[in-house]
Scaffold this active site. Structure first.
Site, PDB file in Angstrom:
ATOM      1  N   SER A  67       0.823  -1.218   0.000  1.00 17.56           N
ATOM      2  CA  SER A  67       0.000   0.000   0.000  1.00 17.56           C
ATOM      3  C   SER A  67       0.857   1.268   0.000  1.00 17.56           C
ATOM      4  O   SER A  67       0.343   2.361  -0.231  1.00 17.56           O
ATOM      5  CB  SER A  67      -0.935   0.011   1.215  1.00 17.56           C
ATOM      6  OG  SER A  67      -0.221   0.325   2.399  1.00 17.56           O
ATOM      7  N   LYS A 104       1.490   4.189   6.964  1.00 18.69           N
ATOM      8  CA  LYS A 104       0.735   5.056   6.040  1.00 18.69           C
ATOM      9  C   LYS A 104       1.263   6.484   6.186  1.00 18.69           C
ATOM     10  O   LYS A 104       2.026   6.789   7.096  1.00 18.69           O
ATOM     11  CB  LYS A 104      -0.761   5.053   6.413  1.00 18.69           C
ATOM     12  CG  LYS A 104      -1.485   3.714   6.214  1.00 18.69           C
ATOM     13  CD  LYS A 104      -1.743   3.413   4.750  1.00 18.69           C
ATOM     14  CE  LYS A 104      -2.410   2.060   4.550  1.00 18.69           C
ATOM     15  NZ  LYS A 104      -1.554   0.905   4.854  1.00 18.69           N
TER      16      LYS A 104
END
Lengths: 157, 472
Positions: A67, A104
């Site tokens: 991701s 993230k």
């Protein structure tokens, strides 16, 4: 960084060397206060000193998943996480969401945190009512290995 | 209740003569596990001793479920149905986080005594400013940098600092037990005298540092039931009827400093043997000799207390007061191959540990060993206790395994004769002459001693292959 054009640390004169004072300057100097380590001579570059700003607060983690691909963080990479750095908008962080560690990019808009992936196929993580989002630490570095880390992988060898 | 605090400037209070802090990690082993398994937050969690024998650390939720300290695992196993999570002791992890915690705490004060794996004293004597504010900053830093919750107790003496820590912890965990503003960080030195006495009156005497359960009954018989009673007892009578140690404890409760850093009133929960070297030590074999002696001494203490150790932390450091020297400070926590009080195993572990830490070219000023995961020798069954305690007492003083290879071999042979060939290969053979890594030692221990460690978490911070996985 620049070299001073004149010697900084004259060695004490030895009686038998009086005719030949020794001046030594073999270091590149940082402007400002002279480093007390200057007298120790050259030390080999230590990656710990470069990658670990706060040794007590620094932890390494292994990345699983893609991701964060467009941020240069790939599956199998090792992130160096520094908990002493205050998380701020735009930083890459390790967060705890639903009891799981996730890496993230932190977005802080109007005080509301969101976690953004760096891969269009992943949605942003936005804590809803009753959900908690904890920033565990700030990712300071990402280590990408192109050869196997022999002898360092513990069990597997 | 701000009335509790002495109003600043209300009376010309003397500047505090001394101020000592006790920093203590909350439910330390469980808290260490939670740092890397955040899903365990808010859940009842316990850590089991070596061999998964009994509970040695409990989260507050586990305490609420009724798990007692030291309770055998088979007795609380059924609580798994109510969500109880049990983990095997991961001493490599706890040792590393302890090391980080002590390093952070040590940076807040000019003097520090590491008292156990999760506790240290800091001496703030002469440090300007509000020591309670410093305590709060330290607590916040441990939480932020390590994710470890802690409490800080402050007082003019070690005994009062220890008591302040008890107050800070109790007020945090059991609201109503003490005034709420004393929770988490408590400075008894800032209390008005009558407020302090009220607090001492609310504290059973057995909670005072150095007052064991054993003399509690004897004190009760003398009408000394609370910390305040002990403070007000006649020192001469205490010395005559009990000991000079208890007399000092009573004086310390009055704020008179009788114990300096490194002085102890009673038995420890962990056994620490360390020494600052008179002259810097630069050679590995000298260090190994010293560590072997420290381990032997620790083994003696262990046997004296009828206890077995589950793991050992070995540490060494250069002198921070010699900034011209290259600095090196390191520690390693090695699991022992089964709970033991055997001098030879402990000495061997210490010698291997220090070899892993040692870096040539440094002038080492201090080194030591700390024994962790202590449990009563009886807890693991008679066979284990016999194995560990039957050693002749005088062996301890003469153990020099590094220098005297012949003696070491003789010891090994004796052990192997008694317990089967290969028993002692654990230490020496594993890495083909290279020191074992902690994890390998643990594995060797598991394999050879049939150690039960079914619930062991990875060595997140000490083995590269055990890094925490983070979802990208």
């Amino acid at each position: 960084m620049y070299s001073l054009p004149y010697p900084l640390h004259p060695q004490p004169l030895q009686p038998d060397a009086a005719s030949r004072p020794v001046w030594q300057l073999d270091q590149t100097l940082r402007a400002g206060f002279p480093s007390p380590a200057l007298d120790e001579g050259a030390r080999r570059i230590d990656l710990n000193e470069v990658l670990v700003r706060h040794p007590e607060a620094t932890f390494v983690m292994r990345v699983a998943g893609d991701s964060m691909r467009e941020a240069g963080i790939d599956e199998g990479d090792t992130v160096v996480v520094d908990r002493a750095i205050r998380p701020a908008h735009g930083m890459v962080v390790v967060a705890v969401f639903d009891g799981e560690f996730t890496v993230k990019r932190l977005e802080l808009r109007a005080g509301r945190p969101r976690l953004l992936a760096a891969n269009p196929s992943y949605p942003a993580i936005e804590p809803r009512e009753g959900q908690t989002l904890e920033i565990w630490g700030v990712v300071a570095h990402c280590i990408k290995s192109f050869v196997p880390m022999e002898g360092k992988s513990g069990r597997a060898g | 209740m701000p009335a509790l605090l002495a109003a600043p400037g209300a009376a010309p209070r003397r500047a505090p003569v001394s101020s000592i802090a006790l920093v203590d990690g909350n439910n330390f082993y469980v808290s260490c596990e939670r740092v890397f398994r955040p899903a365990l937050a808010g859940k009842p969690v316990i850590v089991l001793s070596n061999n998964d024998g009994c509970a040695i650390s409990r989260s507050n939720e586990a305490k609420a479920l009724g798990v007692r300290m030291g309770q055998p695992w088979f007795q609380c196993r059924a609580l798994q149905a109510r969500g109880l999570v049990a983990l095997s002791a991961n001493f490599a992890l706890y040792g590393d986080l302890s090391d980080r915690m002590m390093s952070i705490a040590g940076s807040f004060a000019p003097r520090q005594e590491v008292y156990s794996i999760d506790e240290c004293f800091l001496d703030f004597t002469g440090v300007p400013g509000d020591h309670r504010a410093i305590g709060r900053a330290l607590r916040a830093r441990l939480q932020q940098w390590l994710g470890l919750p802690s409490c800080v107790g402050l007082g003019p003496t070690k005994t009062l600092a220890k008591l302040a820590n008890h107050v800070a912890k109790s007020a945090e965990r059991k609201p109503g037990s003490y005034p709420a503003e004393l929770a988490s960080v408590c400075d008894l030195g800032q209390l008005a005298p009558d407020a302090l006495d009220a607090l001492l009156a609310a504290t059973p005497v057995a909670e005072v540092w150095g007052v064991g359960r054993r003399i509690e009954a004897a004190l009760q018989a003398q009408g000394i039931a609370t910390a305040l009673d002990l403070k007000r007892a006649d020192p001469a009578a205490l010395r005559a009827r009990f000991s000079v140690v208890l007399e000092k404890t009573a004086r310390e409760l009055r704020g008179l400093r009788c114990l300096d850093l490194d002085d102890q009133p009673g038995p420890r929960q962990q056994i620490l043997v360390s020494r600052s070297f008179g002259d810097p030590v630069t050679r590995l074999d000298d260090l190994q000799q010293a560590l072997s002696r420290f381990a032997s001494r620790a083994a003696e203490k262990l046997r004296l207390d009828g206890q077995l150790a589950g793991a050992m932390t070995v540490f060494l450091r250069t002198s921070p007061f010699r900034p011209q020297d290259a600095q090196h400070s390191a520690s390693i926590t090695l699991p022992l191959p089964g709970p033991t009080a055997d001098t030879r195993k402990l000495a061997d572990t210490a010698v291997r540990g220090i070899a892993q830490l040692f870096r040539p070219g440094h002038r080492y000023a201090k080194a030591g060993v700390m024994l962790l995961g202590l449990e009563a020798a009886g807890a693991q069954g008679a066979a284990q206790a016999e194995l560990s305690l039957e050693l002749p007492e005088d062996h301890a003083g003469h153990s020099r395994p590094t220098r005297d290879a012949g003696r070491l071999m003789a010891s090994m042979d004796a052990l192997n004769r008694r317990f089967g060939a290969g028993t002692l290969r654990v230490a020496a053979a594993g890495g083909g002459g290279h020191p074992l890594r902690a994890g390998e030692a643990a594995e060797a221990g598991r394999a050879r001693w049939g150690m039960r460690r079914e619930r062991l978490t990875p060595q997140y911070t000490t083995r590269w292959g055990d890094r925490v996985v983070v979802r990208g």
